[in-house]
Design an enzyme around this catalytic site. Structure first.
Site, short mmCIF file in Angstrom:
data_model
loop_
_atom_site.label_atom_id
_atom_site.label_comp_id
_atom_site.label_asym_id
_atom_site.label_seq_id
_atom_site.Cartn_x
_atom_site.Cartn_y
_atom_site.Cartn_z
N SER A 142 65.22 -9.25 -64.89
CA SER A 142 65.80 -7.91 -64.73
C SER A 142 67.30 -8.07 -64.50
O SER A 142 67.73 -9.09 -63.93
CB SER A 142 65.18 -7.22 -63.52
OG SER A 142 65.92 -6.08 -63.18
N TYR A 155 62.60 -8.05 -54.85
CA TYR A 155 62.55 -7.99 -56.32
C TYR A 155 63.69 -8.80 -56.93
O TYR A 155 63.49 -9.59 -57.87
CB TYR A 155 62.63 -6.52 -56.73
CG TYR A 155 62.47 -6.23 -58.20
CD1 TYR A 155 61.22 -6.24 -58.81
CD2 TYR A 155 63.58 -5.92 -58.99
CE1 TYR A 155 61.07 -5.95 -60.16
CE2 TYR A 155 63.44 -5.63 -60.34
CZ TYR A 155 62.19 -5.64 -60.92
OH TYR A 155 62.05 -5.36 -62.26
N LYS A 159 63.41 -12.04 -59.34
CA LYS A 159 63.94 -11.98 -60.71
C LYS A 159 65.05 -13.01 -60.93
O LYS A 159 65.20 -13.56 -62.03
CB LYS A 159 64.43 -10.56 -61.03
CG LYS A 159 63.30 -9.52 -61.09
CD LYS A 159 62.28 -9.86 -62.16
CE LYS A 159 61.23 -8.79 -62.36
NZ LYS A 159 60.22 -9.15 -63.38
N ILE A 188 64.44 0.82 -68.02
CA ILE A 188 63.52 1.13 -69.12
C ILE A 188 62.51 2.18 -68.64
O ILE A 188 62.00 2.08 -67.52
CB ILE A 188 62.75 -0.15 -69.57
CG1 ILE A 188 63.73 -1.34 -69.81
CG2 ILE A 188 61.91 0.13 -70.81
CD1 ILE A 188 64.76 -1.15 -70.88
N1 LIG Z 1 60.97 -0.68 -66.28
C1 LIG Z 1 62.16 -1.20 -66.06
O1 LIG Z 1 63.19 -0.51 -66.00
C2 LIG Z 1 62.31 -2.68 -65.88
C3 LIG Z 1 63.60 -3.19 -65.73
C4 LIG Z 1 63.78 -4.55 -65.55
C5 LIG Z 1 62.68 -5.38 -65.55
N2 LIG Z 1 61.42 -4.87 -65.68
C6 LIG Z 1 60.31 -5.81 -65.64
O2 LIG Z 1 59.51 -5.65 -66.79
C7 LIG Z 1 58.15 -5.97 -66.47
C8 LIG Z 1 57.25 -4.82 -66.90
O3 LIG Z 1 57.67 -3.65 -66.21
P1 LIG Z 1 57.13 -2.18 -66.54
O4 LIG Z 1 58.25 -1.26 -66.24
O5 LIG Z 1 56.47 -2.16 -67.87
O6 LIG Z 1 56.03 -2.04 -65.36
P2 LIG Z 1 54.70 -1.15 -65.26
O7 LIG Z 1 54.71 -0.05 -66.24
O8 LIG Z 1 54.55 -0.86 -63.81
O9 LIG Z 1 53.57 -2.20 -65.71
C9 LIG Z 1 53.33 -3.35 -64.95
C10 LIG Z 1 52.25 -4.18 -65.60
O10 LIG Z 1 52.07 -5.37 -64.79
C11 LIG Z 1 50.69 -5.50 -64.51
N3 LIG Z 1 50.50 -6.20 -63.24
C12 LIG Z 1 50.95 -5.84 -62.02
N4 LIG Z 1 50.57 -6.75 -61.10
C13 LIG Z 1 49.86 -7.69 -61.76
C14 LIG Z 1 49.20 -8.88 -61.37
N5 LIG Z 1 49.19 -9.29 -60.09
N6 LIG Z 1 48.57 -9.62 -62.31
C15 LIG Z 1 48.57 -9.22 -63.60
N7 LIG Z 1 49.17 -8.11 -64.03
C16 LIG Z 1 49.80 -7.34 -63.12
C17 LIG Z 1 50.14 -4.09 -64.52
O11 LIG Z 1 48.76 -4.14 -64.81
P3 LIG Z 1 47.66 -3.43 -63.84
O12 LIG Z 1 48.01 -1.98 -63.83
O13 LIG Z 1 46.36 -3.75 -64.47
O14 LIG Z 1 47.86 -4.05 -62.49
C18 LIG Z 1 50.93 -3.47 -65.67
O15 LIG Z 1 50.30 -3.78 -66.90
C19 LIG Z 1 58.11 -6.26 -64.97
O16 LIG Z 1 58.20 -7.64 -64.75
C20 LIG Z 1 59.37 -5.57 -64.47
O17 LIG Z 1 59.84 -6.15 -63.28
C21 LIG Z 1 61.21 -3.54 -65.84
#
Ligand SMILES: NC(=O)c1ccc[n+]([C@@H]2O[C@H](COP(=O)([O-])OP(=O)(O)OC[C@H]3O[C@@H](n4cnc5c(N)ncnc54)[C@H](OP(=O)(O)O)[C@@H]3O)[C@@H](O)[C@H]2O)c1
Length: 247
Positions: A142, A155, A159, A188
Site C-alpha cells: 500500500s 497497517y 505494508k 481503491i
Molecule cells: N482498497 C484500497 O484502497 C487498498 C489500498 C492499498 C492496499 N490495499 C490492499 O489490497 C488488498 C485487498 O484489499 P481490498 O480493498 O480488496 O480488501 P477487501 O475488499 O476488504 O477484501 C479483503 C479480502 O481479504 C480476505 N481476507 C481477509 N483476511 C483474510 C485471512 N486471514 N485469510 C485469507 N483471506 C483473508 C477477505 O476474504 P474473507 O472475506 O473471506 O475473509 C477478502 O477476500 C489488501 O491487502 C489491502 O491492504 C487496498
C-alpha cells in the site's frame, strides 16, 4: 499479453482487488485458485465466473495467518492443479486506531494477516516454485507502507514490512527463476475503503492528481503485466498505482 495455462493463486480473492485480479488472470489464460477466509459465497461466485471463461478454478478456505491452513491449501493446489506459477499475496485487513488507543490484539491481528500471511504463503509457494525453477510472486502492499498514516501504525508497519521482505526474497530467488514484485495501491474503491467516513473520502479525493478513486481493475491490470513474460526483466520493484497521490 498472455499467461496461458499458468497456475495462479490469489489470496483474499472473494471480493475487492483480489476478485478483480483473479478474474483478470483467468481472462489472460490462467487457471486460478481462489483463497478466502470466511466469505464462501463470494469465493464461489468468483470460481463460477472463472469457469464460465473456460478456465479451471477452485476455492480454498484458509486463514493466511495460520501456517497449517496455508500448507494444507498449497498441498491441495499442487494435487488439483499440478503446480503453482503465480502467487498474488493480496489478503489484508485494517484495524485502525491512534497508537494510544491501539489494542495489542489489533496490532497483532493486522501484522498476523497482512505480514505473517505473506510470509506463510510465500514460503510455502516458494518450495513448489523452486522445484519448478520458475515462478512469479506479486505482493500487494500500500502507499501507506511508504508514507505512514496517522491511525494506521499497524497497517503501515505490515505494508512496509512486505516491501523489505519482497526485496530480500527477490534477491534470494532470482537465480531460481522466480521474480518477486510489489504493487502499492492508493485509494481503491472496495469494502475496505467503503467504511471510511465521507469527509475523509472527500479529503483524499482532493489530493489525487488524476481526480478519481482507483478501481480494483487498475490493480488487476498491473498484476497481470507483472505475472506475464512481458515483465520478465523486472524483479524486486515496488510500483505505485495511486492516481499520482505520491508525486
Ligand atoms: N482498497 C484500497 O484502497 C487498498 C489500498 C492499498 C492496499 N490495499 C490492499 O489490497 C488488498 C485487498 O484489499 P481490498 O480493498 O480488496 O480488501 P477487501 O475488499 O476488504 O477484501 C479483503 C479480502 O481479504 C480476505 N481476507 C481477509 N483476511 C483474510 C485471512 N486471514 N485469510 C485469507 N483471506 C483473508 C477477505 O476474504 P474473507 O472475506 O473471506 O475473509 C477478502 O477476500 C489488501 O491487502 C489491502 O491492504 C487496498
Amino acid at each position: 499479453m498472455s499467461i496461458e495455462d499458468k497456475i495462479a493463486l490469489v489470496t483474499g480473492a472473494s471480493r475487492g482487488i483480489g476478485k478483480a485480479t483473479a478474474i483478470y488472470l483467468a481472462d489472460l489464460g490462467a487457471n486460478v485458485a481462489i483463497n478466502y477466509s470466511s466469505d464462501e459465497q463470494g469465493a464461489m461466485s468468483v470460481v463460477e465466473e472463472i469457469r464460465k471463461h473456460g478456465r479451471k478454478s477452485k476455492a480454498f478456505k484458509a486463514n493466511v495467518s495460520c501456517m497449517e491452513d496455508v500448507q494444507a491449501m498449497m498441498d491441495e493446489i499442487r494435487q488439483e492443479f499440478g503446480g503453482l506459477d503465480i502467487l498474488v499475496n493480496n489478503a489484508g485487513i485494517t484495524k485502525d486506531a491512534l497508537l494510544v488507543r491501539m489494542k495489542p490484539e489489533d496490532w497483532e491481528k493486522v501484522i498476523d494477516v497482512n505480514l505473517n500471511g505473506v510470509f506463510n504463503c510465500t514460503k510455502s509457494a516458494a518450495r513448489i516454485m523452486m522445484r519448478q525453477r520458475r515462478g512469479n510472486i506479486i505482493n500487494i502492499s500500500s502507499v501507506i507502507g511508504l508514507t505512514g498514516n496517522a491511525g494506521q501504525a499497524n497497517y503501515a508497519a505490515a505494508k512496509a514490512g512486505i516491501i523489505g521482505f519482497s526485496k530480500s526474497i527477490a534477491k534470494e530467488l532470482a537465480s531460481r527463476g522466480i521474480r518477486v514484485n510489489v504493487v502499492a495501491p492508493g485509494f481503491i474503491q472496495t469494502d475496505m475503503t467503503g467504511m471510511l467516513p465521507q469527509n475523509i473520502k472527500e479529503e483524499l479525493l482532493s489530493k489525487i492528481p488524476l481526480g478519481r478513486y482507483g478501481d480494483p481493475m487498475d490493480i488487476a491490470h498491473l498484476v497481470g503485466f507483472l505475472a506475464s513474460d512481458e515483465s520478465s526483466y523486472i524483479t524486486g520493484q515496488v510500483i505505485n498505482v495511486d492516481g499520482g497521490i505520491l508525486i
